[in-house]
Design an enzyme around this catalytic site. Structure first.
Site, short mmCIF file in Angstrom:
data_model
loop_
_atom_site.label_atom_id
_atom_site.label_comp_id
_atom_site.label_asym_id
_atom_site.label_seq_id
_atom_site.Cartn_x
_atom_site.Cartn_y
_atom_site.Cartn_z
N SER A 11 -28.13 101.41 16.05
CA SER A 11 -26.65 101.64 16.53
C SER A 11 -27.14 102.69 17.55
O SER A 11 -27.54 103.60 17.62
CB SER A 11 -26.13 102.61 15.33
OG SER A 11 -24.94 103.18 15.89
N HIS A 36 -26.43 97.07 17.64
CA HIS A 36 -25.23 97.66 17.02
C HIS A 36 -24.48 98.44 17.81
O HIS A 36 -24.98 99.57 18.17
CB HIS A 36 -25.30 98.24 15.83
CG HIS A 36 -24.28 98.37 14.86
ND1 HIS A 36 -23.58 97.57 13.83
CD2 HIS A 36 -23.62 99.63 14.65
CE1 HIS A 36 -22.69 98.06 13.25
NE2 HIS A 36 -22.65 99.34 13.51
N ASP A 38 -21.07 100.87 18.13
CA ASP A 38 -20.14 101.43 17.33
C ASP A 38 -18.88 101.54 18.19
O ASP A 38 -18.90 102.67 18.91
CB ASP A 38 -20.69 102.52 16.66
CG ASP A 38 -21.51 102.42 15.33
OD1 ASP A 38 -22.57 102.72 15.35
OD2 ASP A 38 -21.17 101.43 14.56
N MET A 40 -15.32 103.43 18.65
CA MET A 40 -14.54 104.15 17.80
C MET A 40 -13.40 104.63 18.80
O MET A 40 -13.51 104.76 20.14
CB MET A 40 -15.14 105.39 17.58
CG MET A 40 -16.72 105.05 16.55
SD MET A 40 -17.41 106.52 16.17
CE MET A 40 -18.78 105.90 15.50
N HIS A 69 -19.01 96.67 15.94
CA HIS A 69 -18.45 97.31 14.85
C HIS A 69 -17.39 97.90 15.53
O HIS A 69 -17.37 99.06 16.02
CB HIS A 69 -19.49 98.11 14.15
CG HIS A 69 -18.85 98.85 13.06
ND1 HIS A 69 -19.63 99.97 12.67
CD2 HIS A 69 -17.77 98.78 12.32
CE1 HIS A 69 -18.73 100.41 11.42
NE2 HIS A 69 -17.86 99.73 11.32
N MET A 71 -14.43 100.34 14.94
CA MET A 71 -13.66 101.32 14.27
C MET A 71 -12.46 101.84 15.00
O MET A 71 -12.32 102.81 15.42
CB MET A 71 -14.63 102.64 14.08
CG MET A 71 -15.59 102.01 13.03
SD MET A 71 -17.04 103.20 12.88
CE MET A 71 -18.02 102.48 14.29
N MET A 140 -20.06 100.24 4.44
CA MET A 140 -20.20 101.56 5.23
C MET A 140 -21.10 102.51 4.00
O MET A 140 -20.47 102.70 2.85
CB MET A 140 -18.83 102.39 5.52
CG MET A 140 -18.31 101.61 6.70
SD MET A 140 -19.55 101.38 8.16
CE MET A 140 -19.85 103.15 8.57
N ASP A 176 -24.55 100.14 6.84
CA ASP A 176 -24.23 100.85 7.79
C ASP A 176 -24.12 102.51 7.52
O ASP A 176 -23.10 102.84 7.03
CB ASP A 176 -23.13 100.24 8.73
CG ASP A 176 -22.81 100.77 9.93
OD1 ASP A 176 -21.79 100.31 10.70
OD2 ASP A 176 -23.53 102.04 10.38
#
Ligand code: DX5
Ligand code: ZN
Length: 227
Positions: A11, A36, A38, A40, A69, A71, A140, A176
């Site tokens: 990540s 990966h 992330d 957000m 991913h 979020m 998660m 994750d």
């Protein structure tokens, strides 16, 4: 992409944000399988990282699998923009949308692998109606939003339950959060085959010193294969 082998997806949340392209190149050269990202939004999770333009910019520097991913909520607000980044995998949180089935359809119909992510408090059975719409389940093992947290070990039971639900379908089971050499073997034994790791891969290294990244990945892979 065969989903039987053990896959490591660093990540970049734990990477040097002022050199993300160089970090992606370094961690790929160090032997990771996926990268990966992330995303957000400071709303679904109490942290803010980067948007679709950064993901598109990094696409040019990621030659393995770009595993995005999301979020973010509501997911639909920016989903099309993330689809246009040419990600290989886009994972959405079942908790972040009122229309998970529709979001997964949109991702799949764009030729991108569709993933669904479950927060620690969301039961495994949530994915039952989605099994024919997904290529990946992301469990998660921390509360989403930050790297460097402790692995929530009661999620091992959920990994076993989801492995059971997947059966012989070609669906990746990704974990994750908080993954390190002390728990990656447990997660593998429980049925996970894609491991997202930020801190335990990037710690101690840099894009100028990628041998540490390689060593960290080798140590994790050894533990996962030894399970
Ligand atoms: C948390 C992210 C994870 C996290 C992993 O919301 O989804 O990918 O960054 O980082 P570590 O491995 O440091 O827990
Ligand atoms: Zn993640």
């Amino acid at each position: 992409m065969s989903n039987s082998e053990i896959i490591f997806a660093p990540s970049i949340l734990s990477a040097d944000f002022s050199n993300l392209a160089l970090e992606c190149q370094a961690v790929e050269a160090a032997g990771c399988d996926w990268v990966h990202l992330d995303v957000m939004d400071g709303h679904f999770v109490p942290n803010l990282t980067f948007g679709p333009d950064v993901v598109s910019a990094l696409r040019k520097h990621i030659t393995t699998v770009m595993d995005v991913h999301l979020m973010i909520s509501p997911t639909a607000l920016l989903l099309e923009k993330f689809i246009s980044t040419q990600a290989d995998v886009i994972t959405v949180h079942v908790e972040a949308t009122s229309h998970i089935y529709k979001d997964l359809q949109l991702i799949r119909n764009s030729g991108i692998k569709a993933g669904v992510a479950l927060n620690p408090g969301t039961p495994a059975t949530t994915i039952a109606p989605l099994l024919d719409m997904i290529d990946l389940v992301c469990i998660m093992t921390v509360n989403p939003g930050f790297g460097g947290q402790r692995f929530i070990s009661n999620q091992l039971q959920k990994i076993r339950e989801i492995r059971e639900l997947i059966g012989n379908r070609s669906i990746y089971l990704e974990v994750d959060g908080g993954i390190d050499t002390s728990n990656v073997g447990l997660a593998a034994k429980a049925g996970a085959n894609v491991f997202v790791a930020g801190t335990s891969i990037f710690k101690g290294g840099s894009f100028k010193n990628p041998d540490i990244y390689r060593d960290n990945i080798v140590d994790l892979r050894k533990q996962a294969l030894g399970a």
